[in-house]
Design an enzyme around this catalytic site. Structure first.
Site, PDB file in Angstrom:
ATOM      1  N   LYS A  22       0.835  -1.214   0.000  1.00  0.00           N
ATOM      2  CA  LYS A  22       0.000   0.000   0.000  1.00  0.00           C
ATOM      3  C   LYS A  22       0.867   1.260   0.000  1.00  0.00           C
ATOM      4  CE  LYS A  22      -1.619   1.803   3.957  1.00  0.00           C
ATOM      5  NZ  LYS A  22      -1.360   3.246   4.077  1.00  0.00           N
ATOM      6  N   ASN A  23       1.871   1.280   0.862  1.00  0.00           N
ATOM      7  CA  ASN A  23       2.669   2.501   0.980  1.00  0.00           C
ATOM      8  C   ASN A  23       3.631   2.709  -0.195  1.00  0.00           C
ATOM      9  OD1 ASN A  23       1.353   3.099   3.294  1.00  0.00           O
ATOM     10  ND2 ASN A  23       3.085   2.755   4.682  1.00  0.00           N
ATOM     11  N   CYS A 117      -5.034  13.053  13.107  1.00  0.00           N
ATOM     12  CA  CYS A 117      -5.532  11.707  12.863  1.00  0.00           C
ATOM     13  C   CYS A 117      -5.352  10.897  14.133  1.00  0.00           C
ATOM     14  CB  CYS A 117      -4.828  11.063  11.671  1.00  0.00           C
ATOM     15  SG  CYS A 117      -3.159  10.568  12.006  1.00  0.00           S
ATOM     16  N   ARG A 122       0.448  14.782  13.296  1.00  0.00           N
ATOM     17  CA  ARG A 122       0.969  14.543  11.951  1.00  0.00           C
ATOM     18  C   ARG A 122       0.880  15.762  11.029  1.00  0.00           C
ATOM     19  NH1 ARG A 122      -0.970   8.746   9.797  1.00  0.00           N
ATOM     20  NH2 ARG A 122       0.947   8.737   8.625  1.00  0.00           N
ATOM     21  N   ASP A 305       4.721   0.887  11.996  1.00  0.00           N
ATOM     22  CA  ASP A 305       3.517   0.241  11.466  1.00  0.00           C
ATOM     23  C   ASP A 305       3.366  -1.217  11.926  1.00  0.00           C
ATOM     24  OD1 ASP A 305       2.730   2.537  10.244  1.00  0.00           O
ATOM     25  OD2 ASP A 305       3.226   1.930   8.199  1.00  0.00           O
ATOM     26  N   ARG A 397      -8.605  -0.347   4.667  1.00  0.00           N
ATOM     27  CA  ARG A 397      -7.772   0.709   4.084  1.00  0.00           C
ATOM     28  C   ARG A 397      -6.445   0.143   3.590  1.00  0.00           C
ATOM     29  NH1 ARG A 397      -6.374   5.611   7.501  1.00  0.00           N
ATOM     30  NH2 ARG A 397      -5.148   5.821   5.613  1.00  0.00           N
TER      31      ARG A 397
HETATM   32  C1  UD1 Z   1       4.370   7.112   6.337  1.00  0.00           C
HETATM   33  C2  UD1 Z   1       3.539   5.882   6.128  1.00  0.00           C
HETATM   34  C3  UD1 Z   1       2.949   5.397   7.436  1.00  0.00           C
HETATM   35  C4  UD1 Z   1       4.061   5.209   8.467  1.00  0.00           C
HETATM   36  C5  UD1 Z   1       4.941   6.445   8.568  1.00  0.00           C
HETATM   37  C6  UD1 Z   1       6.174   6.222   9.444  1.00  0.00           C
HETATM   38  C7  UD1 Z   1       2.709   6.158   3.863  1.00  0.00           C
HETATM   39  C8  UD1 Z   1       1.553   6.438   2.981  1.00  0.00           C
HETATM   40  N1  UD1 Z   1       2.472   6.197   5.179  1.00  0.00           N
HETATM   41  O1  UD1 Z   1       3.505   8.123   6.842  1.00  0.00           O
HETATM   42  O2  UD1 Z   1       2.281   4.154   7.201  1.00  0.00           O
HETATM   43  O3  UD1 Z   1       3.496   4.957   9.733  1.00  0.00           O
HETATM   44  O4  UD1 Z   1       5.414   6.838   7.271  1.00  0.00           O
HETATM   45  O5  UD1 Z   1       6.907   5.145   8.982  1.00  0.00           O
HETATM   46  O6  UD1 Z   1       3.797   5.874   3.403  1.00  0.00           O
HETATM   47  N2  UD1 Z   1       6.183  14.946  10.643  1.00  0.00           N
HETATM   48  C9  UD1 Z   1       6.204  16.295  10.934  1.00  0.00           C
HETATM   49  N3  UD1 Z   1       6.073  17.175   9.894  1.00  0.00           N
HETATM   50  C10 UD1 Z   1       5.921  16.764   8.605  1.00  0.00           C
HETATM   51  C11 UD1 Z   1       5.910  15.400   8.325  1.00  0.00           C
HETATM   52  C12 UD1 Z   1       6.045  14.493   9.373  1.00  0.00           C
HETATM   53  O7  UD1 Z   1       6.331  16.700  12.084  1.00  0.00           O
HETATM   54  O8  UD1 Z   1       5.803  17.613   7.722  1.00  0.00           O
HETATM   55  C13 UD1 Z   1       6.322  13.969  11.746  1.00  0.00           C
HETATM   56  C14 UD1 Z   1       5.058  13.119  11.917  1.00  0.00           C
HETATM   57  O9  UD1 Z   1       4.091  13.755  12.715  1.00  0.00           O
HETATM   58  C15 UD1 Z   1       5.628  11.878  12.571  1.00  0.00           C
HETATM   59  C16 UD1 Z   1       7.008  11.756  11.915  1.00  0.00           C
HETATM   60  O10 UD1 Z   1       7.319  13.041  11.395  1.00  0.00           O
HETATM   61  O11 UD1 Z   1       5.770  12.070  13.956  1.00  0.00           O
HETATM   62  C17 UD1 Z   1       7.105  10.753  10.809  1.00  0.00           C
HETATM   63  O12 UD1 Z   1       6.017  10.925   9.926  1.00  0.00           O
HETATM   64  P1  UD1 Z   1       6.102  10.596   8.362  1.00  0.00           P
HETATM   65  O13 UD1 Z   1       7.297   9.765   8.068  1.00  0.00           O
HETATM   66  O14 UD1 Z   1       5.940  11.866   7.608  1.00  0.00           O
HETATM   67  O15 UD1 Z   1       4.803   9.716   8.166  1.00  0.00           O
HETATM   68  P2  UD1 Z   1       3.973   9.660   6.839  1.00  0.00           P
HETATM   69  O16 UD1 Z   1       4.868   9.896   5.693  1.00  0.00           O
HETATM   70  O17 UD1 Z   1       2.747  10.456   6.975  1.00  0.00           O
END
Ligand code: UD1
Length: 417
Positions: A22-23, A117, A122, A305, A397
């Site tokens: 999925k990711n 969420c 996030r 995850d 999902r």
């Molecule tokens: C992706 C994965 C999700 C997984 C996560 C961490 C997808 C579609 N989803 O989510 O399944 O759990 O990586 O491995 O690939 N953060 C900020 N600011 C930002 C972006 C992130 O503060 O602009 C923080 C987030 O709140 C979190 C951390 O960084 O605490 C990591 O998040 P991130 O790696 O961005 O997760 P996703 O990419 O949303």
């Protein structure tokens, strides 16, 4: 709303085949917006998040020519809208992956802010700062991010925190920027390297994806994408744990064992036999598992995850396990539901202390997010008696036919309306 009803207690045995990741597919689908023409993506898992991403692409003007079995064909030539609507972004955070491609291709993007969420605030501030570094002018108002750039220009950008979709968004935007972009403290997840490979096959010039410094030379255009999605490492890990928690023996087929290594190492530490082969993992429980400690981290650390599923396993381990969640601030919602099944879990901030119990017993429980729901199914498979898991739309999902796959392994599990 569907529910899943499970009669626990049977050891799971047999073989299960892992679906596409999925990711990995979500960013690739977003990347089709960078191209002009017919894109073909195979081994795309039939899960709700993929349907949501296709709805979003359709809403932007892309044409989903077909989605049959696991093959999606998208014509991204007629793209006409630059706005990703709130109702589509709010159901799936990964919708924000269209921000970079829209901006790079059309010079403009209006994407709803995803909001909070179940697993934490996030924010997407790092995506925004990165795009600003590439020359975009960005305003946030009325719940939307408005981004504009006549032409993105390569830049040096260092992520404050490792972000998977943040890295992917910027990588996609930078492929069509002018000149060189260097992304530092980039995410090293396999889904990032895969996206880079797919983009490179379409003519992008991305180097060193999979390391923490990615270098991208902008190109003027990309050819349509034609790729096959690799197997889902989180789904593979979930079935490994299913074998371990039920005292069973499972062959997890069609997976990439090296992607699952951090979980395999922890399972072995807990006394579970895990053997790896070519595209296959074999798991066998050897009596009760031993407690082990885990700390979630960006790849190649233990994946956040799989934290919930591993916690389910630890509820039945001998001894006390300390689980630290370092990636998300609020990812222990499953603990309260696991406790309803008889688990002994104490949460203190980012740490959960799990004292193994001899047995769990079935109860009605509620899924709170995607991976939390998987952990409840796993615990229910091992629990004595009947468990009813509600809100299973979370499972849909990201897991392809979970109840069917579990049932083929001998679980007594059914979906009811
Ligand atoms: C992706 C994965 C999700 C997984 C996560 C961490 C997808 C579609 N989803 O989510 O399944 O759990 O990586 O491995 O690939 N953060 C900020 N600011 C930002 C972006 C992130 O503060 O602009 C923080 C987030 O709140 C979190 C951390 O960084 O605490 C990591 O998040 P991130 O790696 O961005 O997760 P996703 O990419 O949303």
């Amino acid at each position: 709303m569907d529910k899943i009803v499970i009669q626990g207690g049977q050891p799971l045995r047999g073989a299960v085949s892992i679906s596409g990741a999925k990711n990995a597919v979500l960013p690739v689908l977003a990347a089709t917006l960078l191209t002009r023409g017919r894109n073909r993506v195979t081994n795309a898992p039939r899960v709700k998040d993929v349907a949501t991403m296709l709805d979003l692409i359709r809403d932007l003007g892309g044409v989903i020519e077909s989605w049959e079995k696991d093959e999606v064909v998208i014509n991204s030539e007629p793209l006409k809208k630059t706005e990703a609507r709130y109702d589509l972004v709010s159901t799936m955070r990964a919708s924000c992956l269209v921000l970079g491609p829209l901006l790079a291709r059309l010079g403009e993007a209006k994407v709803s802010l995803p909001g909070g969420c179940a697993i934490g605030a996030r924010p997407i501030d790092l995506h925004i700062k990165g795009l600003e570094a590439l020359g975009a002018e960005i305003h946030v108002n009325e719940g939307y991010i408005h981004a504009r750039a006549k032409k993105l220009v390569g830049a040096h950008y260092c992520f404050d925190t490792v972000s998977v979709t943040g890295t992917q968004n910027l990588m996609m935007a930078a492929t069509l920027a002018e000149g060189e972009t260097v992304l530092e403290n980039a995410a090293r997840e396999p889904e990032v390297s895969f996206l880079a490979e797919v983009l490179n096959q379409s003519g992008a010039k991305i180097k060193d994806a999979g390391s923490d410094t990615i270098v991208i030379q902008g190109v003027s255009s990309l050819e349509p994408i034609d790729c096959c999605i690799f197997p889902d490492r989180i789904e593979a890990a979930t079935y490994l744990i299913a074998g371990a928690i039920t005292g069973g023996e499972i062959e997890v087929q069609n997976c990439f064992p090296n992607h699952v290594e951090p979980v395999v190492l922890k399972l072995r530490e807990a006394g579970v036999t895990v053997q790896t082969g070519d595209g296959v993992l074999y798991v066998k429980a050897n009596g009760p598992v031993q407690s082990v400690n885990i700390r979630t981290q960006p790849h190649p650390g233990f994946p956040t995850d799989v934290q919930a599923q591993f916690m389910a396993l630890m509820t039945l381990a001998e001894g006390q396990s300390v689980i630290m969640e370092t990636v998300f601030e609020n990812r222990f919602m499953h603990a309260a539901e696991l406790k309803r099944l008889g688990a002994d879990i104490l949460i203190e901030g980012h740490t959960a202390v799990v004292r193994g119990v001899k047995q769990l017993s079935g109860a009605p429980v509620m899924a709170t997010d995607l991976r939390a729901s998987a952990s409840l199914v796993l615990a229910a498979l091992a629990a004595k008696g009947e468990t009813i898991v509600s809100r299973v739309y979370h499972i849909d999902r990201g897991y392809v036919s979970m109840e069917k796959k579990m049932s083929r392994l001998g679980a007594t599990i059914k979906r009811v309306k």
